[in-house]
Design a protein around this motif. Sequence first.
Motif, mmCIF file in Angstrom:
data_model
loop_
_atom_site.group_PDB
_atom_site.id
_atom_site.type_symbol
_atom_site.label_atom_id
_atom_site.label_comp_id
_atom_site.label_asym_id
_atom_site.label_seq_id
_atom_site.Cartn_x
_atom_site.Cartn_y
_atom_site.Cartn_z
ATOM 1 N N GLU A 1 0.832 -1.317 -0.096
ATOM 2 C CA GLU A 1 0.091 0.062 -0.071
ATOM 3 C C GLU A 1 0.752 1.081 0.030
ATOM 4 N N VAL A 2 0.317 2.308 -0.457
ATOM 5 C CA VAL A 2 0.927 3.612 0.005
ATOM 6 C C VAL A 2 0.414 4.483 0.821
ATOM 7 N N ASP A 3 1.160 4.987 1.819
ATOM 8 C CA ASP A 3 0.405 5.652 2.908
ATOM 9 C C ASP A 3 0.249 7.226 2.680
ATOM 10 N N SER A 4 -0.375 7.807 3.547
ATOM 11 C CA SER A 4 -0.777 9.068 3.298
ATOM 12 C C SER A 4 0.408 10.225 3.076
ATOM 13 N N ARG A 5 1.561 9.767 3.328
ATOM 14 C CA ARG A 5 2.612 10.731 3.127
ATOM 15 C C ARG A 5 3.183 10.296 1.645
ATOM 16 N N GLY A 6 2.759 9.295 1.059
ATOM 17 C CA GLY A 6 3.094 8.891 -0.469
ATOM 18 C C GLY A 6 4.202 7.993 -0.360
ATOM 19 N N SER A 7 4.616 7.331 0.869
ATOM 20 C CA SER A 7 5.612 6.289 0.658
ATOM 21 C C SER A 7 5.191 4.919 0.877
ATOM 22 N N LEU A 8 5.901 4.023 0.420
ATOM 23 C CA LEU A 8 5.208 2.409 0.309
ATOM 24 C C LEU A 8 5.431 1.922 1.628
ATOM 25 N N THR A 9 4.448 0.940 2.150
ATOM 26 C CA THR A 9 4.669 0.221 3.328
ATOM 27 C C THR A 9 5.735 -0.646 3.092
ATOM 28 N N ALA A 10 5.744 -1.395 2.034
ATOM 29 C CA ALA A 10 6.794 -2.181 1.528
ATOM 30 C C ALA A 10 7.135 -2.295 0.232
ATOM 31 N N ALA A 11 8.457 -3.029 -0.082
ATOM 32 C CA ALA A 11 8.968 -3.136 -1.495
ATOM 33 C C ALA A 11 8.126 -4.214 -1.914
ATOM 34 N N PRO A 12 7.777 -3.982 -3.268
ATOM 35 C CA PRO A 12 7.049 -5.016 -3.978
ATOM 36 C C PRO A 12 7.879 -6.182 -4.109
ATOM 37 N N ALA A 13 7.420 -7.377 -4.033
ATOM 38 C CA ALA A 13 8.296 -8.686 -4.033
ATOM 39 C C ALA A 13 7.642 -9.519 -4.844
ATOM 40 N N PHE A 14 6.046 -9.791 -4.796
ATOM 41 C CA PHE A 14 5.470 -10.618 -5.613
ATOM 42 C C PHE A 14 4.280 -10.054 -6.459
ATOM 43 N N PHE A 15 4.450 -10.620 -7.476
ATOM 44 C CA PHE A 15 3.123 -9.801 -8.517
ATOM 45 C C PHE A 15 2.391 -10.837 -9.336
ATOM 46 N N SER A 16 0.823 -10.643 -9.429
ATOM 47 C CA SER A 16 0.060 -11.385 -10.275
ATOM 48 C C SER A 16 -0.810 -10.561 -10.957
ATOM 49 N N ILE A 17 -1.217 -11.037 -12.142
ATOM 50 C CA ILE A 17 -2.286 -10.449 -12.916
ATOM 51 C C ILE A 17 -3.280 -10.922 -12.738
ATOM 52 N N ASP A 18 -3.472 -11.840 -11.872
ATOM 53 C CA ASP A 18 -4.835 -12.696 -11.252
ATOM 54 C C ASP A 18 -5.055 -12.420 -9.940
ATOM 55 N N ALA A 19 -6.392 -11.705 -9.805
ATOM 56 C CA ALA A 19 -6.723 -10.853 -8.564
ATOM 57 C C ALA A 19 -6.566 -11.949 -7.523
ATOM 58 N N ALA A 20 -6.817 -12.962 -7.353
ATOM 59 C CA ALA A 20 -7.100 -14.007 -6.791
ATOM 60 C C ALA A 20 -5.570 -14.365 -6.048
ATOM 61 N N GLY A 21 -4.592 -13.816 -6.870
ATOM 62 C CA GLY A 21 -2.952 -14.093 -6.287
ATOM 63 C C GLY A 21 -2.453 -15.283 -6.609
ATOM 64 N N ARG A 22 -3.082 -16.204 -7.572
ATOM 65 C CA ARG A 22 -2.386 -17.251 -8.106
ATOM 66 C C ARG A 22 -1.556 -16.839 -9.114
ATOM 67 N N ARG A 23 -0.618 -18.137 -9.316
ATOM 68 C CA ARG A 23 0.502 -17.925 -10.459
ATOM 69 C C ARG A 23 1.394 -16.783 -10.292
ATOM 70 N N ARG A 24 1.572 -16.530 -8.962
ATOM 71 C CA ARG A 24 2.527 -15.153 -8.684
ATOM 72 C C ARG A 24 3.630 -15.461 -9.218
#
Lengths: 209, 527
Positions: B451-474
């Motif tokens: 997520e991005v907090d109200s000050r515009g910085s990330l909560t954590a660095a992205p590590a996994f990505f999926s184009i599937d909303a359910a999060g499979r095949r990440r």
Amino acid sequence: MPALAKILPGGGLQAGGSYSAQDSTTLALALLAGPSVAGNWCSVVGVPGFSLEAAVEYGINLDRLVLVPYPEKHWLAVVSLLIDIVSVVLTRAPDHIAPADVARLKARLRKRGAVLLTLGSWQHSDSILRIAESEWGGLGSGTGHLRTRRMKITATHPSGRSRHSTLWLTDLHRKPWTTAVPTSEDQRILPTADKELAQKALWPRLVGS
Amino acid sequence: MSDPPPCATRTMALWCPDWPLTAALREHSLDVDAPFVLTVKGEVFASSPTARQQGVRRGLRVREAQARCPGLTALAYDPILDRRHFEPVVATMETAMPGVQLLRPGLAAVTVKGPARFYGGEEKAAGILFQALGDIGLDDARIGIADGAFAAEQAARSTEDPGSSSIEPLCIIPPGASAWFLGTFPLDVLDQPKLAVLLRRLGITSLGDLAALDFSDVRNRFGLEGAIAHRQASGLDHRAPVARVPPPQLDIHLALEPPVSRIDHLAFAFRTSADLFVGGVRKAGFICTAVQIELRPETGEVSTQLWHHPRWFDADDVVDRVRWQLQGGANGAHTLTSAITGVTVTPTVVESLGEHADGLWGTGTDEDIHHGLSRAQGLLGHGAVLTGMVSGGRMLADRQIHIPWGDPPPKFPVSEISPPWPGCLPGPAPATVFAHAVPAFVQDTQGNSVEVDSRGSLTAAPAFFSIDAAGRRRSAVTSWAGPWPLNERWWDPKGRRLHRFQLVDESGAAWLLVLEEHHWRAEASYD
């Protein structure tokens, strides 16, 4: 753009041929750009996500580009209608198509001297291009932005033989189209029979001319 | 003065006071007593009698007019309305007496000699005209009869006397008396401000003073303008009314009795009318490049649409446009919700046939393209065959415009691409821009959504990505950049606030992602 021409049969798009760009719109755009720059009418059928801005970057002439984003059940009718009037039809390969329809489509392509480009795997193609390896540059961990791309492109022929070429994204962009000069390397790659075929092609080969 | 001068024609002028107001009343079907004004560039151009009583004058700023008269309706002045609503008046006049000249909306002139002889006198002819105009609901018309169009117009205008309550709508100046009648008029009525100023400085204040001068002296000193003014002032206006040529009737109307409720039936019934329409336009020496189609269903609400054509309409094209307008974008439906009782087709843009003649060997490939694409439109509907343009904007979908084949490009200039768009995307353009953003999923190493907090910085660095909303095949993220904040139209409730990311996954595919209200979506793909 010698790299892409090297791996296509005949050294370029042949009139009446069909080609596939497997899951890569970038390759489809690069293939479409050649005829479009030469002043031919092109059309895009059933590709709602086709980016016009990217098309302009590749040198595609939007004044001679027709889009039919949602042909739905009329896919075959629209594609055969467009084959009659435009030089290149880019489309997404349908999931199911009767073999008789494929034969009719290919006959129509040959008769009209048009080219069919498909996104996705279409086993009836003269050549299937895909990006085997892709390496992006310019992006770090939270810094920079996408700048460069190095791609290894494979062209598989129906016979099973395949050719590879490695090139940068900028090689596909507008400039090389106008200033391409045939090199001795290209002469070597084309066998004599292919050369004759290439001269019969509808527009100047991607390489040379 | 006793002999009528040979060169001035006895002319009847019809004048409608406050014609812009009358036209606006008819167009917008307003109440006659309601206070309203017509405005041009923020200033009052004309005001209704009720508004005038409250002190609203021409040239007042609209805001001040509204302060003086709180219930005021302000409408933009449209000169085309004046002309359109004066057309039936002229047509009615033509039925009573031929040879009408339209001087300007609200004012028409006709040679009075013929009608006077036919109806037995100038006054009787005027009476006939008043009656004819009364039949179409125009009660407030004034008629002036004098020598020449200028004197006749002034005579008609002189019927409006602000002092007296009863108005005599007819003013006849006997033959030869026009110079005497005009003698007391100020120079302003000549409508030549520069000349009027000059004459006033020379001590000439009225038309009578001007007419008293010798004609050749005036001509030598003031040239053509002065000569015309002198003739007008002397009641010797040499310009006789020039009869207008009625424009050819090109529009076509089809009444359907009984009403038709199926599109294919209507198309079949309309086919003959379309042939007549195209034939009529062609016969008049025109081709038509834009038509307005009006469909009147039984329920009452009229559907009106303007259709353009990249070349010109033939009968099939007109029938197609009627069909598309009925379908309203929804394909396949053949039954209408309400039966159609009438179709009207009006040519909106016509061009000369000669400018569009085919070459000896045809116009080549583009003609084939057009015919083919029109067939495709017939199959899929008007909006399904498109051409494209690149435009300005921040979101990728805003940067491209799709125009149905045959429609004109949008009015705003394409140069809007060139001004800087802060927040637009750097680097090569993505090859695929999703027509509908695809839900995506971005996780940190712990498996929590980034997520991005109200000050515009990330909560954590992205590590996994999926184009599937359910999060499979990440797949693992190899490199990324962002968040790039984008705050579009913060003053507008429909504005968007989002963060953009570029991301490359382990397969080498690059994506453009958008984080908006805690939802990840893929905006585009660099495939």
